[in-house]
Design a protein around this motif. Structure first.
Motif, PDB file in Angstrom:
ATOM      1  N   ARG A  61       1.262  -1.155   0.259  1.00 31.70           N
ATOM      2  CA  ARG A  61       0.173   0.029   0.371  1.00 31.70           C
ATOM      3  C   ARG A  61       1.133   1.430  -0.096  1.00 31.70           C
ATOM      4  NH1 ARG A  61      -5.740  -1.327  -0.264  1.00 31.70           N
ATOM      5  NH2 ARG A  61      -5.369  -3.898   0.008  1.00 31.70           N
ATOM      6  N   ASN A  62       0.894   2.396  -0.644  1.00 28.06           N
ATOM      7  CA  ASN A  62       1.017   3.497  -0.633  1.00 28.06           C
ATOM      8  C   ASN A  62       0.740   4.779   0.526  1.00 28.06           C
ATOM      9  OD1 ASN A  62       1.335   2.423  -3.786  1.00 28.06           O
ATOM     10  ND2 ASN A  62       2.826   4.165  -3.596  1.00 28.06           N
ATOM     11  N   LEU A  63       1.734   5.424   0.855  1.00 29.93           N
ATOM     12  CA  LEU A  63       1.326   6.205   2.021  1.00 29.93           C
ATOM     13  C   LEU A  63       1.740   7.474   1.889  1.00 29.93           C
ATOM     14  CD1 LEU A  63       2.183   4.095   5.030  1.00 29.93           C
ATOM     15  CD2 LEU A  63      -0.011   4.196   4.046  1.00 29.93           C
ATOM     16  N   ASP A  64       0.339   8.025   0.760  1.00 31.64           N
ATOM     17  CA  ASP A  64       1.327   9.178   0.264  1.00 31.64           C
ATOM     18  C   ASP A  64       0.378  10.328   0.488  1.00 31.64           C
ATOM     19  OD1 ASP A  64       0.557  11.685  -1.644  1.00 31.64           O
ATOM     20  OD2 ASP A  64       2.557   9.897  -2.718  1.00 31.64           O
ATOM     21  N   ALA A  75      -7.116   5.634   8.542  1.00 28.78           N
ATOM     22  CA  ALA A  75      -7.991   5.093   8.451  1.00 28.78           C
ATOM     23  C   ALA A  75      -7.473   3.858   7.339  1.00 28.78           C
ATOM     24  CB  ALA A  75      -8.931   5.598   7.842  1.00 28.78           C
ATOM     25  N   LEU A  76      -6.517   4.837   6.871  1.00 26.49           N
ATOM     26  CA  LEU A  76      -6.783   3.306   4.967  1.00 26.49           C
ATOM     27  C   LEU A  76      -4.763   2.281   5.953  1.00 26.49           C
ATOM     28  CD1 LEU A  76      -6.506   5.170   2.228  1.00 26.49           C
ATOM     29  CD2 LEU A  76      -7.873   3.551   2.185  1.00 26.49           C
ATOM     30  N   PHE A  77      -4.877   3.202   6.526  1.00 30.55           N
ATOM     31  CA  PHE A  77      -2.584   2.107   6.603  1.00 30.55           C
ATOM     32  C   PHE A  77      -3.647   0.691   8.438  1.00 30.55           C
ATOM     33  CE2 PHE A  77       0.051   2.066  11.299  1.00 30.55           C
ATOM     34  CZ  PHE A  77       0.938   1.024   9.816  1.00 30.55           C
ATOM     35  N   GLY A 237      -7.495   7.926  12.657  1.00 31.98           N
ATOM     36  CA  GLY A 237      -8.253   7.637  11.408  1.00 31.98           C
ATOM     37  C   GLY A 237     -10.007   8.251  11.252  1.00 31.98           C
ATOM     38  N   GLU A 238     -10.375   8.717  10.574  1.00 29.24           N
ATOM     39  CA  GLU A 238     -11.420   8.841   9.685  1.00 29.24           C
ATOM     40  C   GLU A 238     -12.178   8.329   8.678  1.00 29.24           C
ATOM     41  OE1 GLU A 238     -14.946  11.757  10.866  1.00 29.24           O
ATOM     42  OE2 GLU A 238     -12.661  12.453  11.487  1.00 29.24           O
ATOM     43  N   TRP A 239     -12.521   8.010   7.869  1.00 33.07           N
ATOM     44  CA  TRP A 239     -12.787   8.029   6.660  1.00 33.07           C
ATOM     45  C   TRP A 239     -13.534   8.767   6.123  1.00 33.07           C
ATOM     46  CZ3 TRP A 239     -11.592   4.031   3.439  1.00 33.07           C
ATOM     47  CH2 TRP A 239     -10.845   3.025   3.934  1.00 33.07           C
ATOM     48  N   ALA A 442      -9.208   8.105  -2.710  1.00 31.80           N
ATOM     49  CA  ALA A 442      -9.940   8.267  -0.707  1.00 31.80           C
ATOM     50  C   ALA A 442      -9.549  10.275  -0.587  1.00 31.80           C
ATOM     51  CB  ALA A 442      -8.722   7.679  -0.260  1.00 31.80           C
ATOM     52  N   GLN A 443      -8.971  10.668  -1.333  1.00 30.82           N
ATOM     53  CA  GLN A 443      -8.882  11.924  -1.189  1.00 30.82           C
ATOM     54  C   GLN A 443     -10.308  13.186  -1.424  1.00 30.82           C
ATOM     55  OE1 GLN A 443      -6.947  14.310  -4.640  1.00 30.82           O
ATOM     56  NE2 GLN A 443      -5.795  12.674  -5.477  1.00 30.82           N
ATOM     57  N   ARG A 444     -10.900  12.324  -2.084  1.00 32.09           N
ATOM     58  CA  ARG A 444     -12.072  12.942  -3.149  1.00 32.09           C
ATOM     59  C   ARG A 444     -13.006  11.854  -3.814  1.00 32.09           C
ATOM     60  NH1 ARG A 444     -14.406  17.809  -4.441  1.00 32.09           N
ATOM     61  NH2 ARG A 444     -12.068  19.096  -3.970  1.00 32.09           N
ATOM     62  N   PRO A 445     -13.300  10.843  -2.228  1.00 30.94           N
ATOM     63  CA  PRO A 445     -14.445   9.650  -3.423  1.00 30.94           C
ATOM     64  C   PRO A 445     -15.178   9.953  -3.759  1.00 30.94           C
ATOM     65  CG  PRO A 445     -13.992   9.620  -0.662  1.00 30.94           C
ATOM     66  CD  PRO A 445     -13.289  10.527  -1.116  1.00 30.94           C
TER      67      PRO A 445
END
Length: 459
Positions: A61-64, A75-77, A237-239, A442-445
């Motif tokens: 997974r990319n953590l950007d 949240a993704l992590f 985290g928060e979705w 995920a930045q802007r669903p």
């Protein structure tokens, strides 16, 4: 909340210090111990994550932090760690190298602090002795709040050389040295113009790599590394607001996946799956027909290396043109843009006909045309964005696209508060959108809602 979680960041003093090679060795060792390993990469790189995935069988997974807000990334992590015993996180460039001169913006150090992970610093032991302690001490003192929990020394000539380096570091820096990586012939990842060759094009289970993993088992103290990497808590985290769970119900998305197109963030595919969409894969190189679908995604990759074969697959090109004419919602990133253009000139100067959906010509150059993070603001409705909406992403390409239609996005590169570059990019033709920009949904669903609505509008 207390959890039984292990995670660490393998950071380097700079690019080319051996982070990816050592990360692959550590992934192999953790897997051999029976641990469920979640590999990660700081930043937007597709190639390193491909190698991570090939080694341990779990999608890296990319953590950007440029593309993703802190709560969303956390949240993704945390979601990925629900199915893992340990996260092995490969850093990007040097430990404090980020976007601009702020060491806390998009750097490996900033990511380690954000996630609460200890840092294992990889330093080069070639042609040095006590001076290596000054290097480690400099990284420690640059940000005392950062937890540099251990050191691994790369390119060590002998056991006696290692002992000299270990004593110096532990004496002057008071940080444990967890072992060393000896110089070994045949252990190198193949490279080309975009960086490493993709994992699917090469084999990592060859004898030199097997011997490398066996050697690291003797020269690294994995028990000590595991003890240092224990995490007491997970990051908070928060979705973001996601599309409805049935937003994609009844729709099929065809994703290009072969030697020419394979750059996709796994998180993006997971977000699409959560909408209830049906995902199928196809090969522009090898298949003669598209799957029955309402949406198509052509990701990045190396179409320039396969241009002759792509051009000769006239059945697939015709299928794509027909899908476009029917209003199938087609999205293309970077290599996908080149494929959807009218023609592609490869590195040898040969010109090949492409799909001719986005009128324009791609030409390979000898150096990077554009590289790095950028923002793109839509000036009209596109497949992913409404007018005025801004997408944050990453460009990395040696090709240049000469369009025959106006661009639909205003792009700019801002660093340290200053606009370094501004240009126009992204092209929308009918229900097809293509650009050089790689984005994380995920930045802007809402991007997915736009895409799904476009797909339904053509039914």
């Amino acid at each position: 909340m207390a959890v039984d979680l292990h995670a660490f960041v393998l950071a380097g003093t700079g690019s080319g210090c051996g982070k990816t090679t050592v990360t692959l060795g550590l992934l192999s060792l953790m897997k051999k111990r029976g641990l469920r390993v979640q590999p990660c990469k700081v930043g937007p790189d597709y190639l390193d994550t491909g190698w991570h995935t090939a080694v341990c069988g779990t999608a890296s997974r990319n953590l950007d932090s440029f593309m993703l807000p802190v709560p969303v990334l956390n949240a993704l992590f945390c979601e990925q760690m629900q199915h893992a015993d340990i996260a092995v996180i490969e850093g990007v460039m040097g430990l404090y190298d980020g976007y601009g001169t702020d060491p806390d913006y998009c750097s490996t150090a900033a990511m380690a602090k954000q996630l609460g992970c200890p840092v294992i610093l990889l330093v080069d032991g070639k042609a040095v002795s006590t001076s290596i302690a000054a290097t480690v001490m400099g990284f420690q003192h640059f940000d005392p709040s950062l937890n540099i929990a251990g050191v691994i020394v790369n390119r060590v000539n002998s056991e006696s050389h290692y002992q000299l380096l270990k004593v110096a570091i532990e004496r002057y820096c008071s940080v444990p040295v967890l072992g060393y990586v000896p110089r070994m012939e045949g252990v190198a990842l193949p490279e080309r113009h975009l960086g490493l060759v993709t994992a699917r094009e090469s084999v990592i289970n060859q004898q030199p790599w097997q011997e490398f993993a066996e050697t690291l088992e003797r020269t690294l103290n994995i028990d000590a590394l595991l003890a240092l990497s224990q995490m007491d808590t997970q990051p908070v985290g928060e979705w973001p607001v996601l599309p409805a769970a049935d937003a994609g119900a009844g729709l099929t998305l065809a994703i290009a996946d072969d030697e020419a197109f394979n750059f996709y963030y796994p998180d993006n595919i997971t977000l699409l799956e959560r909408t209830g969409i049906n995902i199928v894969r196809f090969s522009p190189l090898h298949d003669s027909h598209l799957p029955d679908c309402q949406m198509i995604w052509l990701g990045g990759g190396y179409p320039e290396l396969h241009a002759e074969m792509l051009a000769s697959n006239t059945c697939m090109l015709a299928q794509l043109r027909s899908a476009h004419q029917r209003g199938v919602a087609i999205y293309a990133e970077c290599g996908g843009l080149m494929y959807l253009g009218s023609s592609l000139e490869d590195g040898n100067g040969d010109i090949w006909p492409m799909a001719d959906i986005i009128p324009g010509h791609s030409k390979m150059g000898k150096r990077l045309t554009r590289f790095g993070y950028c923002e793109a603001q839509a000036v009209q409705q596109t497949l992913l964005s409404a007018p005025g909406e801004v997408l944050r992403g990453h460009e990395f390409h040696y090709s240049d696209f000469t369009p025959e239609t106006p661009a639909v996005m205003d792009c700019r590169k801002v660093r340290d508060g200053k606009t370094l570059q501004a240009w126009s990019g992204g092209w929308q033709v009918g229900n097809t959108f293509a650009s050089y920009l790689h984005v994380h949904f995920a930045q802007r669903p809402e991007m997915l809602n736009h895409w799904l609505a476009a797909a339904r509008s053509a039914l």
